[in-house]
Design a protein around this motif. Structure first.
Motif, PDB file in Angstrom:
ATOM      1  N   ALA A  76       4.715  10.462   1.121  1.00  0.00           N
ATOM      2  CA  ALA A  76       3.627  10.106   0.056  1.00  0.00           C
ATOM      3  C   ALA A  76       2.776  11.091  -0.465  1.00  0.00           C
ATOM      4  CB  ALA A  76       2.862   8.922   0.937  1.00  0.00           C
ATOM      5  N   ALA A 130       1.467   4.561  -2.617  1.00  0.00           N
ATOM      6  CA  ALA A 130       1.153   5.942  -2.673  1.00  0.00           C
ATOM      7  C   ALA A 130       2.381   7.064  -2.730  1.00  0.00           C
ATOM      8  CB  ALA A 130       0.989   6.109  -0.837  1.00  0.00           C
ATOM      9  N   VAL A 190       0.913  -1.225  -0.005  1.00  0.00           N
ATOM     10  CA  VAL A 190       0.015  -0.159   0.020  1.00  0.00           C
ATOM     11  C   VAL A 190       0.655   1.139   0.241  1.00  0.00           C
ATOM     12  CG1 VAL A 190      -1.597   1.337   1.291  1.00  0.00           C
ATOM     13  CG2 VAL A 190      -2.315  -1.060   0.846  1.00  0.00           C
ATOM     14  N   LEU A 191       1.906   1.258   0.876  1.00  0.00           N
ATOM     15  CA  LEU A 191       2.863   2.469   0.785  1.00  0.00           C
ATOM     16  C   LEU A 191       3.544   2.812  -0.457  1.00  0.00           C
ATOM     17  CD1 LEU A 191       4.291   4.541   2.582  1.00  0.00           C
ATOM     18  CD2 LEU A 191       6.143   2.838   3.012  1.00  0.00           C
ATOM     19  N   ILE A 239       4.856   8.879   5.977  1.00  0.00           N
ATOM     20  CA  ILE A 239       3.568   9.445   5.223  1.00  0.00           C
ATOM     21  C   ILE A 239       3.669  10.815   4.635  1.00  0.00           C
ATOM     22  CG2 ILE A 239       1.977   7.614   6.247  1.00  0.00           C
ATOM     23  CD1 ILE A 239       0.889  10.142   7.756  1.00  0.00           C
ATOM     24  N   LEU A 292      -3.139   6.693   5.812  1.00  0.00           N
ATOM     25  CA  LEU A 292      -2.184   5.665   5.467  1.00  0.00           C
ATOM     26  C   LEU A 292      -1.412   5.147   6.752  1.00  0.00           C
ATOM     27  CD1 LEU A 292      -0.884   4.202   3.115  1.00  0.00           C
ATOM     28  CD2 LEU A 292       0.699   6.170   3.067  1.00  0.00           C
ATOM     29  N   LYS A 332      -1.923  11.269   1.572  1.00  0.00           N
ATOM     30  CA  LYS A 332      -1.563  10.917   2.724  1.00  0.00           C
ATOM     31  C   LYS A 332      -2.499  10.304   3.670  1.00  0.00           C
ATOM     32  CE  LYS A 332       1.713  14.794   2.609  1.00  0.00           C
ATOM     33  NZ  LYS A 332       1.354  15.242   1.171  1.00  0.00           N
TER      34      LYS A 332
END
Lengths: 230, 223
Positions: free
Chosen positions: B156, A138, A134-135, B153, B162, B159
């Motif tokens: 990322a 992103a 998932v990270l 995060i 997460l 955001k």
């Protein structure tokens, strides 16, 4: 560059080895064990799947470490593919374990999930890999994604060893070698070990084939999308 | 000495900003209060055992941490102050300052959660010292893991939610140990000797997590 002929040779040897192991696993006789009966053959599949997952976790963490050291995008591809195949073998091991326990110790009950330490640990490892994927989704920039995902992978690798100490204190185990259970060597007949050890090598070889193939595929994809000359 | 001064400056800056807006504190407190009230309503008149009490208490703390502490580095990105911090203060000092700030926020959460929880669920605390010790020690580890993941995060592009996804699988060893330790504090018969291995694990976990986080933070913080 890799030597393609040697690669093909090793791959074919592993495939042949695995075929022999599979035949032996189903055809060779096994001693009668209470409760387990013929499901004891699952030993040849379930346990090597765990070992393969462990190997994949180590490979993935090692390449994540190398990403931080060198910043090489190839290392990131390797870490990702090892994690994916590790998750795949983890799911397989989890499913074979659940089905195995359901139709032996828990036959006649409604219990599917039990809080066995190893089962809990692998489900957590799968959760961690889920979070890792998932990270990655992103993050947009490839080199940033490589670095940040590697940080998360390594951070997870520093916390999971605590589970080895914490979880067994909280739950009872179905596995041999745990407290109150017979050791592995006591319940396995020599003939089972004759298949079991080659099966471990075979499964790790399968991991190696899948891993190298997927890494090559991902590398080609990466070059096609990121090389300005192509 | 310069190292302490840099961390102190970061901490002071965050505290001052927090004093002005009180955004994080208010949000955390409202989250803790509303989730505790939800639990109290859902449980109703039924009496909850010690194990459930400590489990619910820690789940509330964990969720508040994952929701309230995620902003620490995102806020820097939004204000456009990341570059300024990178130029003026070494990464490890930024991390330490933020870590201490998050730890202080968590202590406030612990305090409010404990008092309200004890009132709502009729918690009987047998061993105050052990309970406070496990709350404080658990918060150190929680703050360590959350601070690094908050920095992750912030890099990322998406955001949203997460942080909980990344945080919860990592915190299971901590959660299991702190729940056991707080349970021993609520259950008078167990006492300190039973909880000692759990406290050791919590301390060890916090130490390892913070060490790893300080090392890994450099790779997240700088491009």
């Amino acid at each position: 560059m890799i030597n393609l002929r040697r690669y093909t040779l090793i791959r074919n040897v592993i495939l042949l080895w695995m075929s022999v192991v599979l035949c032996a696993a189903f055809l060779l006789g096994i001693p009668k064990i209470n409760i387990l009966e013929h499901t004891a053959r699952n030993l040849y599949f379930h346990v090597p799947m765990w070992f393969t997952m462990m190997a994949a976790v180590f490979v993935s963490a090692y390449h994540s470490f190398q990403v931080l050291r060198s910043g090489d995008i190839v290392r990131d591809i390797r870490a990702l593919q090892a994690a994916r195949i590790g998750a795949f073998f983890g799911v397989l091991g989890l499913l074979t374990g659940i089905v195995w326990s359901k139709f032996t110790w828990y036959v006649g009950t409604d219990v599917w999930w039990n809080f066995d330490p190893r089962q809990s640990m692998v489900s957590l490892q799968l959760l961690i890999y889920g979070a890792y994927f998932v990270l990655r989704g992103a993050l947009d920039d490839p080199s940033k994604r490589a670095r940040i995902a590697a940080v998360y992978n390594l951070f997870a690798a520093t916390t999971t060893p605590f589970l080895l100490y914490v979880i067994p204190r909280q739950m009872d185990s179905l596995h041999p070698g745990a407290e109150g259970n017979p050791a592995f060597s006591e319940i396995t007949h020599p003939i089972m070990r004759l298949v079991f050890y080659p099966a471990i090598i075979g499964f790790i070889g399968m991991f190696w084939i899948l891993y190298t193939q997927r890494v090559r595929m991902a590398l080609i994809k990466h070059r096609v999308t990121h090389d300005p000359e192509l | 000495m310069t190292w302490i001064r840099g961390s102190w400056a970061i901490l002071q800056k965050d505290l001052r900003l927090e004093m002005r807006s009180r955004y994080a504190v208010n949000m955390l407190l409202m989250f803790v209060l509303s989730s505790l009230l939800l639990i109290a309503f859902a449980v109703g008149q039924e009496s909850v055992g010690e194990r459930m009490q400590s489990a619910l208490l820690w789940i509330v703390i964990l969720f508040s941490a994952s929701i309230g502490l995620g902003r620490s580095f995102v806020a820097e990105e939004e204000r456009g102050t990341v570059l300024l911090l990178q130029l003026n203060v070494p990464g490890s000092q930024v991390f330490t300052g933020k870590l201490i700030f998050n730890f202080l926020l968590l202590l406030a959460v612990d305090l409010v959660a404990l008092v309200v929880f004890a009132l709502l669920l009729n918690m009987v605390i047998e061993d105050w010292l052990l309970l406070l010790f496990s709350l404080v020690l658990g918060s150190v580890g929680l703050a360590g893991a959350t601070t690094l993941l908050a920095a992750i995060i912030a890099r990322a592009s998406n955001k949203g939610p997460l942080l909980p996804v990344l945080l919860f699988p990592l915190l299971v060893p901590l959660l299991l140990s702190v729940v056991r330790a707080s349970r021993a504090a609520l259950d008078g018969g167990l006492g300190l000797s039973r909880a000692l291995p759990d406290l050791q694990i919590i301390g060890l976990f916090s130490g390892v997590v913070i060490t790893a986080a300080v090392v890994l933070f450099e790779y997240v913080w700088y491009d």
